[in-house]
Motif scaffolding. Structure first.
Motif, short mmCIF file in Angstrom:
data_model
loop_
_atom_site.label_atom_id
_atom_site.label_comp_id
_atom_site.label_asym_id
_atom_site.label_seq_id
_atom_site.Cartn_x
_atom_site.Cartn_y
_atom_site.Cartn_z
N ARG A 124 14.02 7.32 -10.39
CA ARG A 124 14.57 5.65 -9.88
C ARG A 124 13.77 5.05 -8.65
O ARG A 124 12.54 6.08 -8.44
CB ARG A 124 15.23 6.35 -8.46
N PRO A 125 13.08 3.99 -8.53
CA PRO A 125 12.27 2.94 -8.39
C PRO A 125 12.68 2.73 -7.11
O PRO A 125 11.89 2.66 -5.82
CB PRO A 125 11.50 2.14 -8.82
N GLU A 126 14.13 3.20 -6.31
CA GLU A 126 14.62 2.65 -5.27
C GLU A 126 16.09 3.51 -5.23
O GLU A 126 16.40 4.24 -6.05
CB GLU A 126 14.67 1.61 -5.13
N VAL A 127 16.62 3.58 -4.07
CA VAL A 127 18.37 4.05 -3.95
C VAL A 127 19.11 3.79 -3.90
O VAL A 127 20.52 4.20 -4.52
CB VAL A 127 18.13 5.37 -2.92
N PHE B 49 9.64 6.66 -7.57
CA PHE B 49 8.66 6.42 -8.29
C PHE B 49 8.63 5.16 -8.51
O PHE B 49 9.05 4.57 -8.83
CB PHE B 49 8.55 7.30 -9.59
N ARG B 50 7.10 4.51 -8.54
CA ARG B 50 7.09 3.53 -8.93
C ARG B 50 5.79 3.48 -10.01
O ARG B 50 4.62 3.74 -9.08
CB ARG B 50 6.80 2.39 -8.30
N SER C 95 -3.82 3.05 -0.07
CA SER C 95 -3.62 3.54 1.43
C SER C 95 -2.09 3.32 1.43
O SER C 95 -1.51 2.35 1.51
CB SER C 95 -4.11 2.16 2.43
N GLY C 96 -1.65 4.45 1.84
CA GLY C 96 -0.17 4.32 2.02
C GLY C 96 0.51 4.04 0.90
O GLY C 96 1.76 3.61 1.18
N ARG C 97 0.54 4.04 -0.02
CA ARG C 97 1.14 3.57 -1.82
C ARG C 97 1.33 4.81 -2.30
O ARG C 97 -0.58 4.93 -2.79
CB ARG C 97 0.72 2.91 -1.80
N TYR C 98 1.75 5.60 -3.13
CA TYR C 98 1.86 6.16 -4.12
C TYR C 98 2.12 5.85 -5.28
O TYR C 98 3.28 5.01 -5.02
CB TYR C 98 1.92 7.70 -3.42
N ARG C 99 2.93 6.64 -6.50
CA ARG C 99 3.47 6.96 -7.46
C ARG C 99 4.55 8.10 -7.29
O ARG C 99 5.76 7.09 -7.68
CB ARG C 99 2.45 7.45 -8.76
#
Length: 415
Positions: free
Chosen positions: A75-78, A106-107, A113-117
RNA sequence: GCCGGGGUAGGGUAGCCUGGUUAUCCUCGGGGACUGUGGAUCCCCAGACUCGGGUUCAAAUCCCGGUCCCGGCCCCA
């Protein structure tokens, strides 16, 4: 050595304590607003996410075919999952439904910075009430959460995407072409938006008026200038927000948000200290349910970028002290080792957090270990004291010691 | 996907430009001095050149590529 996949993180005990602490604050605030927690699968049929979001989104989704040949996506969002769940099994639940969730998404993007998979989102959705009260409630919850976390510096912006959508429709831009134009407008890329508008036959004065709308930004005094149904709606919304005690809200009609399922009010929270990735919360109202085969139901929701907001708190240098052990039990020698386990077990049953020496350390080293764990007390189990049915407890901060009978030990340690 | 900066014990670092003894120091970890008392001191032990290829008599050091991290762009549901 096997490395962690790119864009993922390991959370060590100290950081995990901090994360749980803030997570609990968010849960508590959501519950205090009458929201109830739900959990949906971390993977779904890929279709759920592509149905409305469009193909360019697919490139950033972790998707794969499972062993049964099904198209599956992490899921890239909920929001989509919550709405799916609503349609699947909650359509006859009393409305409004007020749900919240916390979990990872997950994306496949370039980490920075402040951005992860793999990242964590805390979000809430209100399903079933088509009015400004609902939007006000969602915004109030978002604001309460940010406040409860203790973030000092943040901006809350509210807009209404219906205004630009309506304007574009009036100028003859087909609904399916609006999305691309809105994206350009969100970033204020007027040079790129203008040719698109012209290609749909929009005249220069029309283009000007659209651009002017995106620049309407400021305080509540702007409310009187916004006309039409969206204007009335926003005025109502701000009255409710005011009643909720939320007055530091900016108006920004240029706020568009990336996803084209938003239809009405949209809002964002930004933490300026984060630089490029400063958006910590985003949401708005939408009618997503009919896309998944349900009846059209009005919903409002938002998601907080948990990792990002924690990063913002870190930048603001919020102190956080983890919980300490109540006691560290150590034997003075081999002859009292088993007794020290009995004592530890008993204290644990009585609800205390207790650690005990497992390394067969000599007493001085064990004492050092007790200090390192941050335990409030050391419980020294020696044969001389035991002969009197007692142990010595040592306050690790003051160094004061006292002989305590085993019966009253738990009480002495929790004092 | 693009641009730039990086990667030396678990953490933090020196060495790299100008190739050449056993790779520096601090910290953390394990043990001891200390047979019933910690955060002090001393001693001992353990632990690293991101990976692959190239140049060279010789590479942590120079060159190329991968990978991961950091910053920015694109994107950001």
């Amino acid at each position: 050595m096997i490395q962690r996949p790119r864009g993922t993180r390991d959370f060590l005990p100290e950081e995990m304590e901090r994360r749980r602490h803030y997570e609990q604050i968010l849960r508590q605030v959501a519950c205090s607003h009458g929201f109830r927690e739900v959990s949906t699968p971390i993977f779904e049929n890929t279709e759920l996410f592509t149905a409305k979001s469009g193909p360019n989104i697919v490139e950033e989704i972790y998707s794969f075919e499972d062993k049964g040949g099904r198209e599956i996506a992490l899921r890239p969002e909920v929001t989509a999952s919550v709405i799916r769940m609503f349609i699947n099994e909650m359509t006859s639940a009393p409305r409004p439904l007020k749900l919240f969730y916390f979990g990872q998404c997950f994306r496949y993007e370039r980490p920075q910075s402040g951005r992860y998979r793999e990242f964590y989102q805390f979000g809430a959705e209100i399903i079933g009430a088509p009015n400004a009260e609902t939007d006000a409630e969602a915004i109030a919850l978002a604001a309460a959460m940010v406040e409860a976390l203790g973030l000092r510096e943040y901006d809350l912006k509210v807009g209404h995407i219906g205004i630009l959508r309506g304007q574009l429709a009036e100028l003859g831009v087909p609904a399916d072409a609006a999305g691309e134009i809105l994206q350009k407008l969100d970033k204020k890329l007027y040079d790129e938006a203008a040719p698109l508008l012209r290609s749909h036959g929009v005249q220069e004065d029309g283009i000007e008026s659209v651009f002017a709308t995106t620049q309407v930004a400021g305080g509540k005094e702007l409310l009187s200038e916004i006309g039409g149904e969206p204007g009335r709606y926003l005025n109502e919304l701000f009255r409710f927000l005011d009643a909720y005690g939320i007055d530091d809200v900016a108006i920004d009609l240029g706020t568009v948000r990336g996803l084209d399922y938003y239809t009405g009010v949209v809002f964002e929270v930004e933490a300026p200290c984060l630089g490029a990735e400063k958006q910590v919360c985003g949401g708005g109202s939408y009618t997503l349910s009919e896309v998944f085969g349900g009846e059209p139901v009005f919903s409002t929701g938002f998601a907080i970028g948990f990792d990002r907001i924690l990063l913002a708190l870190e930048r603001e240098e919020h102190a956080f002290d983890g919980k300490k052990l109540d006691a560290y039990v150590l034997p003075t020698g081999e002859e009292t080792r088993e007794e020290s386990f009995r004592i530890a077990a008993r204290l644990r049953r009585e609800g205390l957090s207790v650690d005990v020496d497992l390394m067969r350390r000599k007493m001085s080293k064990a004492m050092k270990q007790a200090a390192a764990t941050g335990a409030r007390f050391a419980v020294i189990v020696g044969s001389k004291d035991l002969a009197e049915g007692a142990v010595t407890i040592r306050d690790m901060d003051s160094g004061e010691q006292s002989l305590v009978p085993l019966e009253g030990l738990a009480k002495a340690l929790s004092a």
